[in-house]
Design a protein around this motif. Structure first.
Motif, PDB file in Angstrom:
ATOM      1  N   THR A  39       0.936  -1.322  -0.099  1.00 26.35           N
ATOM      2  CA  THR A  39      -0.045  -0.013   0.113  1.00 26.35           C
ATOM      3  C   THR A  39       0.773   1.216  -0.035  1.00 26.35           C
ATOM      4  OG1 THR A  39      -0.225   0.124   2.358  1.00 26.35           O
ATOM      5  CG2 THR A  39      -1.822  -1.365   1.398  1.00 26.35           C
ATOM      6  N   GLY A  40       2.032   1.211   0.489  1.00 31.04           N
ATOM      7  CA  GLY A  40       2.935   2.405   0.754  1.00 31.04           C
ATOM      8  C   GLY A  40       2.521   3.157   1.984  1.00 31.04           C
ATOM      9  N   PHE A  41       1.761   2.663   2.723  1.00 25.13           N
ATOM     10  CA  PHE A  41       1.283   3.367   3.836  1.00 25.13           C
ATOM     11  C   PHE A  41       2.161   2.386   5.118  1.00 25.13           C
ATOM     12  CE2 PHE A  41      -2.380   4.623   1.609  1.00 25.13           C
ATOM     13  CZ  PHE A  41      -2.475   5.936   1.844  1.00 25.13           C
ATOM     14  N   THR A  42       2.904   3.043   5.946  1.00 32.27           N
ATOM     15  CA  THR A  42       3.580   2.686   6.815  1.00 32.27           C
ATOM     16  C   THR A  42       2.267   2.200   8.190  1.00 32.27           C
ATOM     17  OG1 THR A  42       3.694   4.446   8.443  1.00 32.27           O
ATOM     18  CG2 THR A  42       5.653   4.011   6.742  1.00 32.27           C
ATOM     19  N   LYS A  43       2.974   1.140   9.124  1.00 33.10           N
ATOM     20  CA  LYS A  43       1.942   0.699  10.297  1.00 33.10           C
ATOM     21  C   LYS A  43       1.640   2.196  10.867  1.00 33.10           C
ATOM     22  CE  LYS A  43       3.038  -2.959  12.369  1.00 33.10           C
ATOM     23  NZ  LYS A  43       3.638  -3.964  13.369  1.00 33.10           N
ATOM     24  N   GLU A  44       2.629   2.917  11.275  1.00 29.41           N
ATOM     25  CA  GLU A  44       2.073   4.135  11.979  1.00 29.41           C
ATOM     26  C   GLU A  44       1.093   5.195  11.148  1.00 29.41           C
ATOM     27  OE1 GLU A  44       5.774   2.447  13.129  1.00 29.41           O
ATOM     28  OE2 GLU A  44       5.406   3.344  11.252  1.00 29.41           O
ATOM     29  N   GLU A  45       1.271   5.074   9.835  1.00 25.63           N
ATOM     30  CA  GLU A  45       0.292   5.917   9.159  1.00 25.63           C
ATOM     31  C   GLU A  45      -1.098   5.417   9.204  1.00 25.63           C
ATOM     32  OE1 GLU A  45       2.981   8.294   5.710  1.00 25.63           O
ATOM     33  OE2 GLU A  45       2.761   5.952   5.531  1.00 25.63           O
ATOM     34  N   ALA A  46      -1.110   3.979   9.173  1.00 24.76           N
ATOM     35  CA  ALA A  46      -2.543   3.218   8.988  1.00 24.76           C
ATOM     36  C   ALA A  46      -3.270   3.099  10.114  1.00 24.76           C
ATOM     37  CB  ALA A  46      -2.087   1.810   8.295  1.00 24.76           C
ATOM     38  N   PHE A  47      -2.438   2.671  11.369  1.00 24.68           N
ATOM     39  CA  PHE A  47      -2.983   2.523  12.572  1.00 24.68           C
ATOM     40  C   PHE A  47      -4.100   3.627  13.111  1.00 24.68           C
ATOM     41  CE2 PHE A  47      -1.401  -0.918  15.593  1.00 24.68           C
ATOM     42  CZ  PHE A  47      -1.025  -1.647  14.631  1.00 24.68           C
TER      43      PHE A  47
END
Length: 389
Positions: A53-61
Motif C-alpha cells: 500500500t505504501g502506508f507505514t504501520k504508523e500511518e495506517a494504525f
C-alpha cells in the motif's frame, strides 16, 4: 506458514510460523495481513501490507480501513463483509481493491476472519490476503496467528484433514469439504482410508499413515481422493504426526495441495502450532537459522536437500564462512548483524555453496529470533529457492 511440485516461481506453502517468533513472522510474512477493531479502525498492518500500500504501520494504525484504504466503488460491499465478520460470519476469497499511497490500486484476495479475545468476545476482524495484482507470480502464502488458528485452518485455501489413532477422520477443513463434496459432518468419525481413498492406493496410504502414527512423517505423497460425485481429486500431502501436550501421538494431520488442475491449484500454507516443529522440518521452503555467534542452529529438510549438507553436518558450523560464497560474505554478515540487533531484512538474495560445489540462489527474509524474555538469541531465515526462477 512453500514450493516444490511446480518449481521455484510458485513455491509451495510459503511461511511456517514459529511459536515464539509469531509476531515477527506475521510482520515479515510474504502475505499481507491486516486487521480492524470493532469500530473498523486498523489495529494490524504487517510489513507486506505496508509494502503493497505504501502506508507505514504508523500511518495506517487507528485509521478507518474502509474509507481510508478501499476504493470508493467497493466500500459498501467491503463494509458488509467486515460487518458480517464482526457478527461471527466469516468470508473466504473475497476480492477487494486497496488504494495505495501513490493512488494506485492493488487487488487482494482476502479471508476475513472474526477475531476473539480469551473470553470468546468478538474484538475485531483479521484479514489474511493474497496480492493477485500480478497473478502469474503472486505469492499465496497464509500466515497463521495462534489465537485464530482454528478459524484459519477452517478457511485456509489448502485442504487440511486429519485422523485419530484409529484412522477415523477428526479434522476436515472447508477446502477439503469443497474438493471432496463431503461436509465436515459427513466426514467426521469415518475411516479415512476405506471411505475416501481409491482402492488401488489404500494399502500404500495406510502405510504412510501407520508410519506417521509411529512418529515418521511423509512429505509430498500423492494420493487420490474419491469425491461424493465419484470423481478423483489428486492431492499432494505432507503427513505429519500429531501429538498432545504430553508428546503422546494422538493422530496424523495432512496438509495438502490440490494438484488436479495444476495450473490453478492453491498453494496456501496452513501452520499448526502444536505441529510446528514437524512442519518446519518438512516444509517445502528452506528454513535455516543461527545463534548469536553466527553458528547454524536451524536447518530444515529443504535446506539440506538444496545444499546437500545434512542437519548434522550443518549444525554448529559458522553459516557465513561455511556456506556463503566468498564474494557475498561481508554483505551477508551485515544482514545477519543487523538482524541480531533487531533489524530484519526482507527479500535479500544470497548464494549458497552446496556440498557438490554448485551455487543455489536463495531469496531470504532474515528475522530476529527472540526467547520468551524477548532477548535476541539468533536469526531465522525463511527463503525461496530462485535458482531456476
Amino acid at each position: 506458514m512453500l514450493q516444490d511440485v511446480t518449481e521455484a516461481a510458485q513455491h509451495d506453502r510459503a511461511v511456517a510460523a514459529m511459536a515464539n517468533e509469531l509476531r515477527q513472522l506475521v510482520d515479515t510474512a510474504n502475505a499481507p495481513i491486516f486487521g480492524i477493531d470493532v469500530y473498523g479502525n486498523v489495529n494490524e498492518w504487517n510489513d507486506k501490507t505496508a509494502e503493497i500500500t505504501g502506508f507505514t504501520k504508523e500511518e495506517a494504525f487507528n485509521k478507518p480501513l474502509v474509507t481510508t484504504f478501499i476504493v470508493a466503488s467497493l466500500r459498501q460491499s467491503v463494509q458488509e463483509v467486515l460487518d458480517n465478520a464482526l457478527k461471527g460470519k466469516e468470508t473466504s476469497n473475497y476480492e477487494l481493491e486497496f488504494r495505495t499511497k501513490t493512488n494506485e490500486v492493488r487487488y487482494l484476495l482476502v479471508n476475513a476472519t472474526t477475531r476473539r479475545d480469551a473470553e470468546n468476545n468478538i474484538v475485531g476482524v483479521v484479514g489474511v490476503a493474497q496480492d493477485v495484482t500480478e497473478a502469474a507470480k503472486h505469492d499465496r502464502a497464509v500466515a497463521a496467528m495462534a489465537n485464530e488458528l482454528r478459524q484459519l485452518i477452517d478457511t485456509a485455501n489448502a485442504p487440511i484433514f486429519g485422523i485419530d489413532v484409529d484412522g477415523d477422520v477428526n479434522e476436515w477443513n472447508e477446502k477439503t469439504a469443497e474438493i471432496t463434496g463431503f461436509t465436515k459432518e459427513e466426514a467426521f468419525d469415518k475411516p479415512l482410508i476405506s471411505t475416501f481413498i481409491v482402492p488401488s492406493l489404500r494399502r500404500s496410504v495406510q502405510e504412510v499413515l501407520d508410519n506417521a502414527l509411529r512418529g515418521k512423517g511423509t512429505s509430498n505423497y500423492e494420493l487420490e481422493f474419491r469425491t461424493k460425485s465419484n470423481e478423483i481429486r489428486y492431492l499432494l500431502v505432507n503427513a505429519t504426526t500429531r501429538r498432545d501436550a504430553e508428546n503422546n501421538i494422538v493422530g496424523v494431520v495432512g496438509v495438502a495441495q490440490d494438484v488436479t488442475e495444476a495450473a490453478q491449484h492453491d498453494r496456501a500454507v496452513a501452520a499448526m502450532a502444536r505441529e510446528l516443529r514437524q512442519l518446519v522440518d518438512t516444509a517445502n521452503a528452506p528454513i535455516f537459522g543461527i545463534d548469536v555467534d553466527g553458528n547454524v542452529n536451524e536447518w530444515n529438510d529443504k535446506t539440506a536437500e538444496i545444499t546437500g549438507f545434512t542437519k548434522e553436518e550443518a549444525f554448529n558450523k559458522p553459516l557465513v564462512s561455511t556456506f556463503i560464497v566468498p564474494s557475498l560474505r561481508q554483505s551477508v554478515q551485515e544482514v545477519l548483524d543487523n538482524a541480531l540487533k533487531g533489524m530484519g531484512t526482507s527479500n535479500y538474495e544470497l548464494e549458497f555453496r552446496t556440498k557438490s560445489n554448485e551455487i543455489r540462489y536463495l531469496l531470504v527474509n532474515a528475522t530476529t529470533r527472540r526467547d520468551a524474555e524477548n532477548n535476541i538469541v539468533g536469526v531465522v531465515g525463511v527463503a525461496q529457492d530462485v535458482t531456476e526462477a
